[in-house]
Design a protein around this motif. Structure first.
Motif, mmCIF file in Angstrom:
data_model
loop_
_atom_site.group_PDB
_atom_site.id
_atom_site.type_symbol
_atom_site.label_atom_id
_atom_site.label_comp_id
_atom_site.label_asym_id
_atom_site.label_seq_id
_atom_site.Cartn_x
_atom_site.Cartn_y
_atom_site.Cartn_z
ATOM 1 N N LEU A 121 31.717 56.351 30.421
ATOM 2 C CA LEU A 121 32.679 55.745 31.336
ATOM 3 C C LEU A 121 34.096 55.956 30.822
ATOM 4 O O LEU A 121 35.017 56.251 31.601
ATOM 5 C CB LEU A 121 32.387 54.258 31.512
ATOM 6 C CG LEU A 121 33.374 53.465 32.381
ATOM 7 C CD1 LEU A 121 33.556 54.100 33.756
ATOM 8 C CD2 LEU A 121 32.921 52.008 32.516
ATOM 9 N N LEU A 122 34.283 55.835 29.515
ATOM 10 C CA LEU A 122 35.601 56.077 28.930
ATOM 11 C C LEU A 122 36.026 57.525 29.152
ATOM 12 O O LEU A 122 37.185 57.796 29.499
ATOM 13 C CB LEU A 122 35.575 55.763 27.436
ATOM 14 C CG LEU A 122 36.919 55.848 26.696
ATOM 15 C CD1 LEU A 122 37.939 54.885 27.297
ATOM 16 C CD2 LEU A 122 36.725 55.547 25.212
ATOM 17 N N ASP A 123 35.094 58.459 29.009
ATOM 18 C CA ASP A 123 35.414 59.866 29.276
ATOM 19 C C ASP A 123 35.781 60.076 30.745
ATOM 20 O O ASP A 123 36.660 60.884 31.067
ATOM 21 C CB ASP A 123 34.229 60.762 28.911
ATOM 22 C CG ASP A 123 34.073 60.952 27.411
ATOM 23 O OD1 ASP A 123 35.088 60.875 26.697
ATOM 24 O OD2 ASP A 123 32.935 61.184 26.950
ATOM 25 N N SER A 124 35.107 59.357 31.651
ATOM 26 C CA SER A 124 35.441 59.457 33.073
ATOM 27 C C SER A 124 36.869 59.005 33.323
ATOM 28 O O SER A 124 37.614 59.635 34.087
ATOM 29 C CB SER A 124 34.485 58.599 33.908
ATOM 30 O OG SER A 124 33.149 59.017 33.772
ATOM 31 N N SER A 177 31.293 55.036 36.662
ATOM 32 C CA SER A 177 31.503 56.392 36.162
ATOM 33 C C SER A 177 31.178 57.426 37.233
ATOM 34 O O SER A 177 31.917 58.402 37.407
ATOM 35 C CB SER A 177 30.627 56.633 34.925
ATOM 36 O OG SER A 177 30.834 57.932 34.405
ATOM 37 N N SER A 178 30.080 57.220 37.967
ATOM 38 C CA SER A 178 29.697 58.191 38.996
ATOM 39 C C SER A 178 30.691 58.209 40.152
ATOM 40 O O SER A 178 30.946 59.264 40.741
ATOM 41 C CB SER A 178 28.288 57.889 39.510
ATOM 42 O OG SER A 178 28.201 56.589 40.065
ATOM 43 N N ILE A 179 31.281 57.047 40.466
ATOM 44 C CA ILE A 179 32.326 57.009 41.492
ATOM 45 C C ILE A 179 33.538 57.824 41.046
ATOM 46 O O ILE A 179 34.101 58.623 41.804
ATOM 47 C CB ILE A 179 32.754 55.556 41.774
ATOM 48 C CG1 ILE A 179 31.678 54.824 42.575
ATOM 49 C CG2 ILE A 179 34.080 55.520 42.532
ATOM 50 C CD1 ILE A 179 31.556 55.242 44.014
ATOM 51 N N ILE A 180 33.956 57.632 39.794
ATOM 52 C CA ILE A 180 35.121 58.349 39.276
ATOM 53 C C ILE A 180 34.839 59.847 39.216
ATOM 54 O O ILE A 180 35.695 60.679 39.556
ATOM 55 C CB ILE A 180 35.524 57.808 37.895
ATOM 56 C CG1 ILE A 180 35.968 56.340 38.008
ATOM 57 C CG2 ILE A 180 36.649 58.640 37.289
ATOM 58 C CD1 ILE A 180 36.281 55.682 36.679
ATOM 59 N N ILE A 181 33.625 60.223 38.802
ATOM 60 C CA ILE A 181 33.245 61.632 38.754
ATOM 61 C C ILE A 181 33.307 62.247 40.149
ATOM 62 O O ILE A 181 33.761 63.386 40.336
ATOM 63 C CB ILE A 181 31.837 61.782 38.145
ATOM 64 C CG1 ILE A 181 31.894 61.525 36.631
ATOM 65 C CG2 ILE A 181 31.257 63.164 38.429
ATOM 66 C CD1 ILE A 181 30.545 61.443 35.959
ATOM 67 N N ALA A 215 25.358 55.616 45.307
ATOM 68 C CA ALA A 215 24.627 54.857 46.324
ATOM 69 C C ALA A 215 23.340 54.276 45.760
ATOM 70 O O ALA A 215 22.983 53.119 46.020
ATOM 71 C CB ALA A 215 24.319 55.748 47.528
ATOM 72 N N MET A 216 22.612 55.066 44.971
ATOM 73 C CA MET A 216 21.383 54.595 44.355
ATOM 74 C C MET A 216 21.664 53.457 43.383
ATOM 75 O O MET A 216 20.985 52.430 43.380
ATOM 76 C CB MET A 216 20.684 55.756 43.643
ATOM 77 C CG MET A 216 19.393 55.383 42.914
ATOM 78 S SD MET A 216 19.665 54.826 41.191
ATOM 79 C CE MET A 216 20.194 56.362 40.422
ATOM 80 N N LEU A 217 22.684 53.629 42.561
ATOM 81 C CA LEU A 217 23.027 52.597 41.580
ATOM 82 C C LEU A 217 23.525 51.329 42.269
ATOM 83 O O LEU A 217 23.226 50.210 41.834
ATOM 84 C CB LEU A 217 24.097 53.129 40.626
ATOM 85 C CG LEU A 217 23.617 54.244 39.689
ATOM 86 C CD1 LEU A 217 24.804 54.954 39.050
ATOM 87 C CD2 LEU A 217 22.704 53.673 38.613
ATOM 88 N N PRO A 315 36.158 57.066 55.769
ATOM 89 C CA PRO A 315 35.917 58.514 55.879
ATOM 90 C C PRO A 315 35.417 59.167 54.592
ATOM 91 O O PRO A 315 34.634 60.112 54.646
ATOM 92 C CB PRO A 315 37.292 59.067 56.275
ATOM 93 C CG PRO A 315 37.990 57.923 56.943
ATOM 94 C CD PRO A 315 37.518 56.698 56.216
ATOM 95 N N LEU A 316 35.858 58.657 53.435
ATOM 96 C CA LEU A 316 35.423 59.244 52.176
ATOM 97 C C LEU A 316 33.908 59.221 52.028
ATOM 98 O O LEU A 316 33.307 60.127 51.455
ATOM 99 C CB LEU A 316 36.062 58.513 50.991
ATOM 100 C CG LEU A 316 37.428 58.987 50.508
ATOM 101 C CD1 LEU A 316 37.920 58.089 49.392
ATOM 102 C CD2 LEU A 316 37.377 60.429 50.045
ATOM 103 N N ALA A 317 33.268 58.152 52.527
ATOM 104 C CA ALA A 317 31.826 57.972 52.325
ATOM 105 C C ALA A 317 30.985 58.631 53.413
ATOM 106 O O ALA A 317 29.751 58.665 53.299
ATOM 107 C CB ALA A 317 31.498 56.478 52.253
#
Length: 394
Positions: A121-124, A177-181, A215-217, A315-317
């Motif tokens: 997460l910090l790397d993200s 993290s997955s959102i930021i990625i 979405a899964m998380l 719209p993003l989703a």
């Protein structure tokens, strides 16, 4: 005897060029050699500094106060870089992820606290902050893009190790993290130094794949049994955008009246066009009609709350709800599918004030229009409006 050709050493080249002992042009996100050979282009992580102590002593990095010389120790150089990136997140970047009505407390307090014990997460955060700096420090864009890609690679590698056997304590940090990625993937395309030929459907399908992880998380978090640190943020039902005159956009710049007018007028016209499109879908019969209806409903649901984001991500989703059957219709040149897809491109233009979106909607629309053959008469008026909406600036 001919002299040997000399090569300038590429200190920040990709791993493939280093393996081949050739000069890398350090292209972002893919260097020229890897692109030509259709190979995966990966850069070493920031802490793998191959410079000698003498070389690293002359390395320079940009800071807010100007150019400073980094210390010889590469570990210290990395610490200075990461301090700069984290400072950027805490003072500026996190604002770009929030909207009015969405608590900044989680973005500025809860998420950084999570990152303190979660390296991926910090790397993200480091990657997204470097990408943000690339958008605002245009003179140093290549430098910041290089740092951004390296930290993004580390974040993805770290997250991929956690996901196969993920446990409840990792649900929320993995979600963030997955959102930021996902946002990074969009922003890096927007800020890329190369103007590539764009395959609109492929790009949106890639976005769908990236969204499936969050979405899964998210569904697992909502199932309960987790100490929800993000409680109160994830379930915000309506999240309005900052469109009012006198406020700032998500790059830290003042919101101008032109953007306010563009967003309000385009949003209104878009909804009217969707209503007309629904009437045309009603006249169609056949096995594809349920696909049209389903896609139209998801797009209408994403746009209808505007200028609020709404509970479904706006719209993003929308790519998350794109079905394989609809994608197939689009690939085979179905005109209703094409027009629905173009409406999504115009919807993305509503978010053009966000630095990681910018002209993304326009690019999707123009790339789609380039592939079209002769326009049927029944769609001429709609396509004319789409072209005007894509070109509109005020």
């Amino acid at each position: 005897m001919p002299s040997r050709r000399s090569h300038t050493k590429s200190r920040k080249g990709c791993l493939e060029c280093k393996r081949r002992h050739v000069k890398c042009d350090e292209g972002i996100p893919t260097c020229t050699l890897c692109r030509k050979r259709k190979m995966e282009c990966r850069y070493p992580p920031p802490n793998e500094d191959e410079d000698s102590p003498m070389e690293s002593s002359s390395a320079q990095e940009e800071t807010e106060s100007g150019t400073v010389t980094l210390p010889r120790d590469s570990t210290q150089a990395t610490r200075l870089l990461e301090t700069r990136l984290f400072h950027q997140y805490m003072t500026s970047t996190y604002h770009t992820l929030s909207q009015d009505g969405l608590s900044g407390h989680h973005l500025s307090m809860t998420i950084p606290r999570m990152a303190a014990s979660c390296p991926y997460l910090l790397d993200s955060i480091h990657a997204f902050s470097a990408l943000h700096l690339a958008s605002v420090e245009t003179d140093n864009r290549a430098l910041w893009l290089n740092h951004a890609v390296r930290y993004q690679s580390q974040a993805c590698a770290g997250l991929s190790k956690v996901l196969p056997e993920i446990s409840p304590p990792d649900y929320e940090p993995a979600f963030v993290s997955s959102i930021i990625i996902m946002l990074f993937a969009m922003g890096s395309r927007v800020l890329s130094l190369e103007n590539r030929t764009l395959d609109p459907l492929l790009v949106v399908l890639e976005a769908r794949t990236l969204m499936s992880g969050p979405a899964m998380l998210f569904s697992r978090i909502l199932e309960g049994g987790v100490d929800a640190q993000l409680d109160g943020w994830l379930c915000t039902p309506d999240t309005p955008e900052s469109l009012e005159t006198g406020k700032h956009d998500h790059g830290g710049n003042p919101v101008e009246n032109t953007h306010v007018l563009f967003s309000l007028h385009t949003g209104r016209d878009l909804m009217m066009s969707l209503v007309r499109l629904r009437a045309m879908i009603d006249t169609r019969e056949g096995s594809d009609q349920p696909i049209y209806y389903g896609t139209w409903q998801q797009l209408h649901r994403a746009i209808e709350p505007w200028p609020k984001i709404g509970p479904h991500g706006g719209p993003l989703a929308w790519p998350l709800f794109l079905s394989d059957k609809f994608s197939s219709l689009l690939q085979h040149g179905d005109w209703i599918a094409r027009v629905l897809f173009l409406h999504y491109g115009i919807a993305m233009r509503l978010l053009r004030h966000r630095w990681y979106v910018r002209d993304w909607g326009r690019r999707l629309v123009l790339a789609t229009l380039e592939t079209l053959d002769k326009i049927p008469q029944e769609w001429e008026e709609t396509m004319s409006w789409i072209r005007r909406a894509a070109a509109r600036e005020d």
